[in-house]
Design an enzyme around this catalytic site. Structure first.
Site, PDB file in Angstrom:
ATOM      1  N   ASP A  88     -29.520  69.198 -42.007  1.00 45.61           N
ATOM      2  CA  ASP A  88     -30.093  69.507 -43.311  1.00 45.61           C
ATOM      3  C   ASP A  88     -31.074  68.413 -43.716  1.00 45.61           C
ATOM      4  O   ASP A  88     -30.797  67.213 -43.571  1.00 45.61           O
ATOM      5  CB  ASP A  88     -28.959  69.613 -44.335  1.00 45.61           C
ATOM      6  CG  ASP A  88     -29.437  69.998 -45.711  1.00 45.61           C
ATOM      7  OD1 ASP A  88     -29.964  71.115 -45.861  1.00 45.61           O
ATOM      8  OD2 ASP A  88     -29.284  69.178 -46.640  1.00 45.61           O
TER       9      ASP A  88
ATOM     10  N   GLU B 214     -33.985  70.823 -39.894  1.00 46.68           N
ATOM     11  CA  GLU B 214     -34.692  71.361 -41.047  1.00 46.68           C
ATOM     12  C   GLU B 214     -35.767  70.317 -41.356  1.00 46.68           C
ATOM     13  O   GLU B 214     -35.500  69.304 -41.999  1.00 46.68           O
ATOM     14  CB  GLU B 214     -33.765  71.553 -42.238  1.00 46.68           C
ATOM     15  CG  GLU B 214     -34.465  72.201 -43.427  1.00 46.68           C
ATOM     16  CD  GLU B 214     -33.569  72.310 -44.657  1.00 46.68           C
ATOM     17  OE1 GLU B 214     -33.688  73.315 -45.388  1.00 46.68           O
ATOM     18  OE2 GLU B 214     -32.758  71.399 -44.891  1.00 46.68           O
TER      19      GLU B 214
END
Length: 791
Positions: A420, A476
């Site tokens: 993330d 990401e």
């Protein structure tokens, strides 16, 4: 944010010294340490160890003062049942060894430390069972505090106290009043039931780590990594609790790992061979409860990176968290049995401790200046948008992250990780020092805290780690500080990326926006404009249209605007530029013609995902058109909004059927999951006429034919105009095109399977077109035809 180097201002501590703390008296004289001889109790049982402890205590006064190993008198804990020895500085964490447990924790700034032991009952009552102070001479090596507790610690928990400088304006939070969780704890015990506060309505009760056993009771049943080539993956982004929490799931333990096990066959039927599991590390779902009724449902607020979320298990905190570990392992094992890999969504960009106003739980109380990016006056850099930023490229922190990833691969058998806000892991750490990081100064080095690095040490370590070789690594490739690295993330040819540009371009083209035909064609080819020049392949692109944050697929075709008022932030949260289109009317209640168009558009998006080079990923529930009522940021709702609706899956079985068939079709086509980017030898672009593609600004039609070793050749076309079209198909001598997919047709004729009762009649209805090498396309539709012998 202005990036500044950390100032070295003096900081004074007015806190009391840990050495002055009262502790429970042990047997015999004032406690001192004996150097630990690792083999002294090796192979002994608990009874033998305790007997040895008693014997050593009675003979302590008679020992020869000149004996080399006996540098101090024996020291005991837990009423004399356990002996306290010096211990070892590695490995970090609590490690079960022959005869006892070794504890080791890094804290560079602490002047004193103590190991706190709890029984589960004492932890619930918020009291320490036993506190073992650590001698800076005997229990410290470098910046690692360590101690070996010889004896039986079964069903005990632990934490640490640290003393030193408490000066938030300088970034120091060493507070003797706090018992903090070991960053290396393998399970964290606090509240046992999801969404239920502890005694006194306390949402942040005292937490403690599990003390491991020297053996494992879990049977992997011969489980081995599946090691699928990444090009063959079909990824399903899933929220563990949301997957089975709704009543219609009809599972015995809804919202748990074991509950999800009973639904794995559904995913196999759907054609999924890889789960991307939203955060399952220990977090506090009640972290917002002191100020609102919101829940932290998504889980992007980690307390401990080694521990599975205990409240995602049927056993909760039973057996000191060991049952939770075994339940997670069961989930992975059973997924592997069904041919499904497991990728964890990990959040090494921030923690649940927030900014300077947040709680002291673990990292902050252990060594705040090491684990977080700080400004000179102790302020927290906020590249995560969540109050703090993990100091990923600090030598200690990057080793911590690698150790954590290794643990989940070796001990928990996961197959990969999605990182993330991974761009944070490329930023320079606090007190950036090239000599410390690279071993030598760098000419012209002007790097300050948070500067993006060309060769980030952490990414280098992960990419070249021998244990993590072959593990899927997905970035990401952006963060909340404005760093956007899609196509440019440092990759060492092993990192893939969530392709946010694919999402944006595909949304624009499918809804009929001018100017995106060329970009759409690039997306169908695996985004070579992003990945080819850097030496990467199509499968380094994780293609998606919708994910957990943003609109669901159903809402993408139903709402032009977001409706986030239930989040309690006056509709200010969530993305404003969704690139969505409601197909003519806003909201779920619309004319029949609008609803039909929405169904076509959802199928068009799914066709695009499955025929694109790269790795397709779709979000839980999109296979039946799940709606969140236009809310594009449902992080805080533990409700039907975020629950998979098994009843709706049955209600909208036509879309579900289509998605199942499309994933199967992709796997049956060798040409739709290529190892490298397609070339003109096997791919040909078309317009309304074969071999004449239209890349003009106002083009809304893209088609291609692809040679395929299994199917022979396939033809795929997308008409995103508001007007229907009749397309001319490529001539192939001795063969004819046969329709398979047409999103302009109602179910079940949107996908013509071999077992469809009136399949031949349906194809015959188009014979007058097909005999002329033509095919009619409705507005906003897509088609797939397969080349067959002309008989």
């Amino acid at each position: 944010m202005t990036m500044m180097a950390m100032a070295k201002a003096p900081c004074l501590c007015a806190r009391p010294s840990l050495a002055a703390r009262a502790r429970r008296p042990g047997p015999g004289p004032a406690p001192r340490l004996r150097r630990w001889r690792p083999n002294a109790t090796a192979g002994k049982g608990v009874g033998e160890v305790c007997a040895a402890v008693v014997e050593a205590a009675t003979k302590a006064e008679d020992e020869d003062d000149d004996e080399e190993e006996a540098v101090a008198e024996d020291r005991y804990a837990l009423g004399g049942a356990c002996r306290v020895l010096a211990g070892m500085p590695a490995p970090l964490g609590a490690t079960a060894l022959a005869g006892g447990v070794n504890f080791a924790v890094y804290s560079g700034g602490a002047t004193a430390a103590a190991l706190c032991l709890f029984t589960p009952e004492d932890l619930k009552a918020d009291r320490v069972t036993e506190e073992v102070s650590l001698d800076p001479l005997m229990n410290r090596t470098g910046n690692v505090w360590h101690v070996f507790i010889e004896g039986e610690l079964h069903d005990m928990l632990y934490g640490y106290r640290f003393d030193g400088t408490f000066a938030p304006h300088c970034g120091h939070y060493l507070d003797i009043s706090n018992v903090v969780v070991d960053p290396y704890a393998k399970a964290v015990i606090s509240r046992g039931e999801y969404g239920v506060p502890a005694r006194g309505n306390n949402c942040w009760p005292q937490m403690a780590g599990m003390i491991p056993l020297p053996y494992s009771t879990f049977d992997w049943e011969g489980d081995l990594p599946l090691r699928y080539p990444q090009k063959d993956l079909v990824i399903y982004e899933m929220h563990l609790r949301g997957f089975t929490k709704h009543d219609s799931s009809n599972v015995e333990h809804p919202g748990t790992f074991i509950g999800a096990v009973s639904k794995l066959d559904y995913l196999k039927e759907l054609g999924v061979n890889c789960i991307e599991l939203m955060p399952c590390h220990e977090f506090n779902e009640l972290e917002y409860s002191t100020s609102s009724s919101k829940m932290n449902f998504w889980g992007y607020s980690t307390i401990n990176f080694f521990s599975p979320m205990t409240r995602y298990t049927s056993g909760g905190i039973k057996n000191c968290g060991r049952d939770a570990i075994n339940e997670f392992k069961t989930f992975v094992r059973e997924a592997h049995k069904r041919g499904i890999e497991m990728i964890l969504d990990v959040v090494f960009n921030h923690t649940a401790e927030g900014n300077e106003n947040g709680p002291i739980l673990s990292f902050r109380g252990v060594d705040n200046t090491t684990y977080y990016m700080l400004a000179p006056k102790g302020e927290f850099y906020n590249y995560s948008g969540c109050g703090n930023t993990f100091n990923c490229n600090h030598p200690v922190v990057r080793q911590f992250i690698v150790d954590c990833l290794r643990y989940w691969v070796m001990e928990m058998h996961v197959d990969g990780f999605r990182f993330d806000l991974a761009s944070i892991m490329t930023r320079g750490s606090s007190l950036w020092d090239p000599v410390n990081v690279y071993g030598a100064p760098i000419e012209g080095d002007m790097i300050t805290t948070g500067t993006p690095l060309v060769t980030p040490p952490l990414i280098d370590m992960i990419s070249n780690d021998p244990i993590l070789g072959g593990v899927k690594l997905i970035a990401e490739a952006w963060d909340a500080g404005g760093l956007y690295q899609v196509g440019q993330f440092p990759h060492w040819n092993v990192w893939s990326e969530w392709n946010g540009k694919y999402r944006d371009i595909v949304r624009q083209f499918i809804k009929g926006t001018d100017g995106f035909a060329g970009g759409f064609a690039e997306c169908l080819c695996g985004s070579p404009h992003l990945y080819q020049a850097g030496g990467r392949k199509p499968w380094h692109s994780i293609n998606f249209v919708c994910a957990h944050d943003g609109f669901t697929l159903g809402d993408l075709v139903t709402y032009n605007n977001k409706y986030n008022l239930p989040n309690g932030e006056n509709n200010r949260d969530g993305e404003n530029h969704n690139l969505s289109w409601n197909c003519g009317e806003e909201g779920e209640f619309a004319r029949l013609s609008v609803k039909r168009l929405r169904k076509r558009q959802m199928r068009n998006f799914f066709v695009c995902l499955m025929v694109s080079q790269g790795v397709p990923m779709f979000y839980m529930g999109d296979e039946y058109g799940h709606t969140k009522g236009g809310n594009n940021n449902t992080y805080c709702h533990d409700s039907y909004v975020n629950y998979f609706r098994w009843d709706k899956k049955e209600q909208y079985s036509d879309l579900h059927r289509f998605c199942c068939l499309m994933t199967k079709f992709r796997k049956e086509c060798e040409g739709l999951g290529l190892e490298d980017f397609p070339t003109a030898e096997r791919l040909q672009w078309h317009g309304h006429q074969p071999g004449k593609p239209d890349w003009s600004e106002n083009s809304r039609f893209v088609a291609f034919s692809m040679k395929d070793e299994r199917q022979g050749e396939i033809y795929v076309a997308f008409n995103t105009s508001h007007l229907p079209a009749v397309v001319e198909l490529p001539e192939r001598a001795g063969r004819r095109w046969e329709p398979v997919v047409d999103t302009g047709k109602p179910a079940p004729y949107d996908f013509l399977t071999d077992d469809l009762p009136d399949r031949a009649l349906t194809i015959h209805q188009f014979s007058h077109f097909l005999n002329s090498n033509l095919y009619p396309m409705l507005s906003y539709s897509s088609v797939i035809l397969v080349l067959r012998p002309d008989v």
